[in-house]
Design an enzyme around this catalytic site. Structure first.
Site, PDB file in Angstrom:
ATOM      1  N   TYR A  51      16.859  16.862  -5.584  1.00 19.13           N
ATOM      2  CA  TYR A  51      15.428  17.891  -4.789  1.00 19.13           C
ATOM      3  C   TYR A  51      16.554  19.106  -4.071  1.00 19.13           C
ATOM      4  O   TYR A  51      15.632  20.025  -3.524  1.00 19.13           O
ATOM      5  CB  TYR A  51      15.908  17.081  -3.316  1.00 19.13           C
ATOM      6  N   PHE A  59      15.470  21.037   6.159  1.00 12.16           N
ATOM      7  CA  PHE A  59      15.501  20.204   5.529  1.00 12.16           C
ATOM      8  C   PHE A  59      16.215  19.096   5.272  1.00 12.16           C
ATOM      9  O   PHE A  59      16.746  18.171   4.603  1.00 12.16           O
ATOM     10  CB  PHE A  59      13.964  19.015   6.238  1.00 12.16           C
ATOM     11  N   ARG A  87      -0.595  10.511  -6.699  1.00 11.73           N
ATOM     12  CA  ARG A  87      -0.700  11.480  -5.015  1.00 11.73           C
ATOM     13  C   ARG A  87      -2.074  10.592  -4.252  1.00 11.73           C
ATOM     14  O   ARG A  87      -1.906  10.851  -2.549  1.00 11.73           O
ATOM     15  CB  ARG A  87      -0.729  12.894  -5.328  1.00 11.73           C
ATOM     16  N   THR A  93       1.834  14.316   2.802  1.00 11.68           N
ATOM     17  CA  THR A  93       3.187  13.737   2.799  1.00 11.68           C
ATOM     18  C   THR A  93       4.151  13.783   4.040  1.00 11.68           C
ATOM     19  O   THR A  93       4.462  12.745   3.958  1.00 11.68           O
ATOM     20  CB  THR A  93       4.083  15.498   2.840  1.00 11.68           C
ATOM     21  N   ARG A 104       0.937   6.567   2.938  1.00 11.57           N
ATOM     22  CA  ARG A 104       2.161   6.936   3.971  1.00 11.57           C
ATOM     23  C   ARG A 104       1.037   6.458   5.309  1.00 11.57           C
ATOM     24  O   ARG A 104       1.632   6.599   6.065  1.00 11.57           O
ATOM     25  CB  ARG A 104       2.126   8.379   3.600  1.00 11.57           C
ATOM     26  N   ASN A 114       9.098   9.075   4.524  1.00  7.63           N
ATOM     27  CA  ASN A 114       7.459   8.962   4.481  1.00  7.63           C
ATOM     28  C   ASN A 114       7.762   7.741   3.127  1.00  7.63           C
ATOM     29  O   ASN A 114       6.220   8.213   2.406  1.00  7.63           O
ATOM     30  CB  ASN A 114       6.756  10.145   4.326  1.00  7.63           C
ATOM     31  N   HIS A 117       7.998   8.983  -2.949  1.00  5.81           N
ATOM     32  CA  HIS A 117       7.845  10.327  -3.824  1.00  5.81           C
ATOM     33  C   HIS A 117       6.894  10.114  -4.781  1.00  5.81           C
ATOM     34  O   HIS A 117       6.982   9.103  -5.513  1.00  5.81           O
ATOM     35  CB  HIS A 117       9.183  10.970  -3.716  1.00  5.81           C
ATOM     36  N   GLU A 128      11.684  14.264 -13.954  1.00  3.62           N
ATOM     37  CA  GLU A 128      12.089  13.207 -13.206  1.00  3.62           C
ATOM     38  C   GLU A 128      12.449  12.022 -13.665  1.00  3.62           C
ATOM     39  O   GLU A 128      13.384  11.207 -13.618  1.00  3.62           O
ATOM     40  CB  GLU A 128      10.978  13.194 -11.522  1.00  3.62           C
TER      41      GLU A 128
HETATM   42  P1  CMP Z   1       8.816  14.486  -0.838  1.00  3.18           P
HETATM   43  O1  CMP Z   1       7.491  13.553  -1.899  1.00  3.18           O
HETATM   44  O2  CMP Z   1       9.792  13.318  -1.232  1.00  3.18           O
HETATM   45  O3  CMP Z   1       8.968  15.517  -1.728  1.00  3.18           O
HETATM   46  C1  CMP Z   1      10.208  16.064  -0.315  1.00  3.18           C
HETATM   47  C2  CMP Z   1      10.395  15.920   0.584  1.00  3.18           C
HETATM   48  O4  CMP Z   1      11.173  16.045   1.269  1.00  3.18           O
HETATM   49  C3  CMP Z   1       9.080  15.466   1.172  1.00  3.18           C
HETATM   50  O5  CMP Z   1       8.794  13.914   0.495  1.00  3.18           O
HETATM   51  C4  CMP Z   1       9.224  14.585   2.942  1.00  3.18           C
HETATM   52  O6  CMP Z   1      10.063  13.400   2.377  1.00  3.18           O
HETATM   53  C5  CMP Z   1      10.868  15.563   2.948  1.00  3.18           C
HETATM   54  N1  CMP Z   1       9.886  16.375   4.183  1.00  3.18           N
HETATM   55  C6  CMP Z   1       8.855  17.584   3.857  1.00  3.18           C
HETATM   56  N2  CMP Z   1       8.848  18.358   5.012  1.00  3.18           N
HETATM   57  C7  CMP Z   1       9.784  17.623   5.647  1.00  3.18           C
HETATM   58  C8  CMP Z   1      10.030  18.265   6.645  1.00  3.18           C
HETATM   59  N3  CMP Z   1       9.328  19.341   7.651  1.00  3.18           N
HETATM   60  N4  CMP Z   1      11.688  17.206   7.550  1.00  3.18           N
HETATM   61  C9  CMP Z   1      12.230  16.194   7.032  1.00  3.18           C
HETATM   62  N5  CMP Z   1      11.739  16.320   5.663  1.00  3.18           N
HETATM   63  C10 CMP Z   1      10.305  16.722   4.915  1.00  3.18           C
END
Ligand code: CMP
Length: 140
Positions: A51, A59, A87, A93, A104, A114, A117, A128
């Site tokens: 990440y 975050f 997606r 998200t 989701r 959530n 990914h 990835e």
């Molecule tokens: P993902 O698709 O795994 O890619 C990045 C991740 O960051 C996203 O899913 C969320 O789970 C996480 N994410 C995005 N925005 C926030 C937020 N505001 N607070 C916490 N986690 C976040």
């Protein structure tokens, strides 16, 4: 239409609630094939690197802590337009914005927790997939 591969993670909130099978059913019912899959316990170093694009986001620390909190299932999904298709299957998200019937909308607990990914572009998918799988593990 192009046959593509995308990278997927079933996240700790979902493995904790024993939802791996239900989430995999969503992928398969939508026509994606799970061509590689393994359950792993991510290390902090792996989560931080995976990440790293979000390293400056507020975050980031919370996200990495969450991803190492329980096992995850890392996967390669294959199908026509798999990146976009996945997606769509995952939904937005933030589960509050996710369309009905998406993973989701049905399973995610919050924007942070959530459930899944999925790669956002072909270049990201290639990076990835290679981060978690060797070529020998990809059996279409
Ligand atoms: P993902 O698709 O795994 O890619 C990045 C991740 O960051 C996203 O899913 C969320 O789970 C996480 N994410 C995005 N925005 C926030 C937020 N505001 N607070 C916490 N986690 C976040």
């Amino acid at each position: 239409m192009a046959l593509e591969r995308t990278f997927s993670i079933i996240k700790p909130d979902a493995t904790r609630r024993n939802l791996t099978g239900k989430i995999n059913a969503k992928f398969e019912e939508a026509g994606l094939r799970i061509v590689a899959q393994k359950r792993i316990q991510m290390t902090m170093a792996q989560a931080g690197e995976f990440y790293s694009v979000h390293a400056e986001r507020p975050f980031y620390g919370e996200l990495c802590e969450f991803m190492v909190s329980e096992p995850v299932v890392v996967q390669v999904l294959e199908g026509e337009n798999a990146i976009t298709r996945n997606r769509e299957i995952m939904g937005a998200t933030n589960p509050a914005d996710a369309a009905p019937g998406t993973i989701r909308a049905e399973f995610a607990e919050s924007v942070g927790e959530n459930s899944v990914h999925g790669s956002d572009a072909p270049e990201t998918a290639a990076v990835e997939i290679a981060y978690f799988f060797s070529g020998l593990e990809l059996v279409g």
